[in-house]
Each structure stands twice: as C-alpha cells, then as structure tokens.
Design a protein around this motif. Structure first.
Motif, PDB file in Angstrom:
ATOM      1  N   ILE A  21     -12.738  68.449  75.969  1.00 28.28           N
ATOM      2  CA  ILE A  21     -12.555  68.469  77.418  1.00 28.28           C
ATOM      3  C   ILE A  21     -12.013  67.124  77.891  1.00 28.28           C
ATOM      4  N   LYS A  22     -12.518  66.016  77.343  1.00 31.41           N
ATOM      5  CA  LYS A  22     -11.990  64.687  77.686  1.00 31.41           C
ATOM      6  C   LYS A  22     -10.501  64.615  77.380  1.00 31.41           C
ATOM      7  N   THR A  23     -10.132  65.082  76.203  1.00 37.19           N
ATOM      8  CA  THR A  23      -8.727  65.057  75.795  1.00 37.19           C
ATOM      9  C   THR A  23      -7.867  65.868  76.758  1.00 37.19           C
ATOM     10  N   GLN A  88      -7.791  55.445  77.857  1.00 40.50           N
ATOM     11  CA  GLN A  88      -6.655  55.447  76.931  1.00 40.50           C
ATOM     12  C   GLN A  88      -6.482  54.080  76.287  1.00 40.50           C
ATOM     13  N   GLN A  89      -6.663  53.019  77.074  1.00 39.68           N
ATOM     14  CA  GLN A  89      -6.523  51.672  76.521  1.00 39.68           C
ATOM     15  C   GLN A  89      -7.579  51.399  75.463  1.00 39.68           C
ATOM     16  N   LYS A  90      -8.784  51.903  75.653  1.00 40.61           N
ATOM     17  CA  LYS A  90      -9.825  51.725  74.641  1.00 40.61           C
ATOM     18  C   LYS A  90      -9.427  52.405  73.338  1.00 40.61           C
ATOM     19  N   ARG A  91      -8.819  53.584  73.451  1.00 38.63           N
ATOM     20  CA  ARG A  91      -8.370  54.287  72.246  1.00 38.63           C
ATOM     21  C   ARG A  91      -7.276  53.495  71.532  1.00 38.63           C
ATOM     22  N   ILE A  92      -6.335  52.944  72.297  1.00 42.67           N
ATOM     23  CA  ILE A  92      -5.239  52.167  71.725  1.00 42.67           C
ATOM     24  C   ILE A  92      -5.781  50.918  71.036  1.00 42.67           C
ATOM     25  N   GLU A  93      -6.759  50.270  71.663  1.00 50.54           N
ATOM     26  CA  GLU A  93      -7.350  49.065  71.073  1.00 50.54           C
ATOM     27  C   GLU A  93      -7.928  49.352  69.686  1.00 50.54           C
ATOM     28  N   GLU A  94      -8.543  50.504  69.530  1.00 49.40           N
ATOM     29  CA  GLU A  94      -9.098  50.869  68.221  1.00 49.40           C
ATOM     30  C   GLU A  94      -8.002  50.923  67.159  1.00 49.40           C
TER      31      GLU A  94
END
Length: 125
Positions: A21-23, A88-94
C-alpha cells in the motif's frame, strides 16, 4: 490496486500488505483522499485474519500514509508532498550507502562514483 501476500515470504503478512500500500501511494497509483479496501473486505479477499489487516492499517496510519474515519473507512492521507518525498529519499539513501560500501571495497574514488551517478542520472532523462 491488487495486493498479493505469501506465507513463504520472510516478511510477516501485515508488513507485506503495508509495504504494498505504501508503494502504491508513493508511486501515485493511490491518490490522496482515495479510499482503500475496508479491513474486513481485504481480509476476506486475501483469506487472512482481520487482525492481520488491522495491524497493517495501524502501521500505515502510524506512519501517516492513511487516515481512518469511524463508520466511513480508510483513506489515503492528504499529506503534503514533502512527506512522500522524504520517504523516497530514505529509500535512495539506503541504495547510496550500499553503493558507497561497494566503491570503498573496490577502490573506486569518490570522483569516479559521482561521475558514474551523473552519467546514469542524465542517461535516464
């Protein structure tokens, strides 16, 4: 929106539901103010416990993705775009951290890594 869960996944069912659902919200498939399936209807369609779906929805609500109105149902939160951008930025940072780790191990310089990122980013435009 179609939600698919698997008992064979290493992630709990409620997490699988919440992540999908988040996606859908972050990709724009689900828009702000749009209704999502009720806890009971989703549990019935997935053949799982109502408590499992309730836990997923509770997680989504705690994270600010959905709002629940008693007697009316669950809706995608009308959050400002900054909230979704932050996710989204948190995902990119990973991904960046993983790339940096590989670069360090491989002896790739910072400049070369930046050049590669620039090339890949511009290539996608």
């Amino acid at each position: 929106m179609e939600i698919i869960v698997s008992n064979k996944s290493s992630h709990p069912l409620y997490e699988q539901i919440a992540n999908q659902i988040k996606t859908a919200i972050m990709s724009g498939e689900l828009q702000a103010g749009e209704a999502i399936p009720s806890v009971r209807s989703l549990a019935k369609s997935l053949h799982i416990s109502v408590l499992t779906v309730q836990k997923a929805y509770s997680t989504l609500q705690d994270d600010g993705f959905i709002e629940t109105t008693a007697g009316k149902g669950c809706y995608v939160s009308v959050q400002n775009q900054d909230f979704y951008l932050e996710e989204q930025q948190k995902r990119i940072e990973e991904y960046f951290l993983k790339a940096i780790e590989i670069a360090h191990i491989s002896g790739i310089t910072f400049e070369r890594l930046v050049d590669l990122l620039t090339l890949l980013y511009q290539e996608d435009e």
